[in-house]
Structures are given as structure tokens and as C-alpha cells.
Design a protein around this motif. Sequence first.
Motif, PDB file in Angstrom:
ATOM      1  N   ARG A  39       0.779  -1.066  -0.147  1.00 42.78           N
ATOM      2  CA  ARG A  39      -0.015  -0.070  -0.025  1.00 42.78           C
ATOM      3  C   ARG A  39       0.998   1.299  -0.033  1.00 42.78           C
ATOM      4  N   VAL A  49       2.471  -5.109   3.008  1.00 44.87           N
ATOM      5  CA  VAL A  49       1.108  -5.420   3.927  1.00 44.87           C
ATOM      6  C   VAL A  49       1.146  -6.810   4.152  1.00 44.87           C
ATOM      7  N   VAL A  65      -1.081  -4.940  10.816  1.00 50.46           N
ATOM      8  CA  VAL A  65      -2.105  -5.562  10.385  1.00 50.46           C
ATOM      9  C   VAL A  65      -2.497  -6.874  11.048  1.00 50.46           C
ATOM     10  N   MET A  84      -9.775  -7.076   5.004  1.00 46.55           N
ATOM     11  CA  MET A  84      -9.354  -5.970   6.037  1.00 46.55           C
ATOM     12  C   MET A  84     -10.557  -5.928   7.069  1.00 46.55           C
ATOM     13  N   LEU A  87     -10.880  -1.726  10.413  1.00 41.80           N
ATOM     14  CA  LEU A  87     -10.263  -0.638   9.479  1.00 41.80           C
ATOM     15  C   LEU A  87      -9.893   0.559  10.393  1.00 41.80           C
ATOM     16  N   ASP A  91      -5.156   3.112   7.623  1.00 41.53           N
ATOM     17  CA  ASP A  91      -5.002   2.049   6.578  1.00 41.53           C
ATOM     18  C   ASP A  91      -5.422   2.818   5.281  1.00 41.53           C
ATOM     19  N   TYR A  95      -3.990   0.419  -2.758  1.00 43.11           N
ATOM     20  CA  TYR A  95      -3.649  -1.038  -2.265  1.00 43.11           C
ATOM     21  C   TYR A  95      -3.216  -1.739  -3.754  1.00 43.11           C
TER      22      TYR A  95
END
Length: 124
Positions: A39, A49, A65, A84, A87, A91, A95
Motif C-alpha cells: 500500500r 502489507v 495489520v 480487511m 479498519l 489504513d 492498495y
Amino acid sequence: QVQLVESGGGLVQPGGSLRVSCAASSGRTLSNYAMAWFRQTPGKEREFVATISWSGGNTYYTDSVKGRFTISRDTAKNTVYLQMNSLKPEDTAVYYCAAKRGYINSATKAYNYWGQGTQVTVSS
């Protein structure tokens, strides 16, 4: 060669969930490719990520994460997902899906195939 197309991005409230997808194609069913999600936000370098082996079920996540994001795959469809949950505003990013031959890796420079990215915005 290998083409990657991301989808599923959007606007989500803090605490919400979103699943982004990455469809890979090369004219045949892929094998021996590790897939990953990175990301990037404006003014910052692209960051790792999560990654997953195409076959074998090995995964690795960045600390921020862990426990919230889950990477998974559907090898029959040549598709990788990033679920995900919980959130946070931090974040928010574009992506990117990435692919490489061989084993999983968390370094941007290790990947030689990239998608165009999908925007994920966590706000409210």
C-alpha cells in the motif's frame, strides 16, 4: 506475461470491513508464484502489507495489520484476496497487488509484476 487487476476498493468507516481482490492472468493457470499486497499514501514510499504462497499456504504480515487483515487465495481462479477488518484511518492508501516467481517476500524490489492499484479510504 503476468497481468494483475485489483478491485474492491472503496470508502469505509473506521471499524468497518472491506475485501480487495487481485485477479492474475498469464494465458494459463499460474504456478510457483508468490502474491502480495502493498500500500502507498501520497508522499510516502510503498510499504508491504501481506504475502502468500501460490500453493502451500504460507503467509506473512506486517505487524500493523496482524489480527485484522487476512490474505487468502483461490488458486483455481488465479485470484488473491485481502480481507480487511477493524479498519483504521491510517489504513487509507492505494492498495497494490504484486507477484513474483518463487517464495514469499516482503521487499518491494523482490516483485516484478504489479497491478494498477485500488483506493481504500477509511474515514469518518
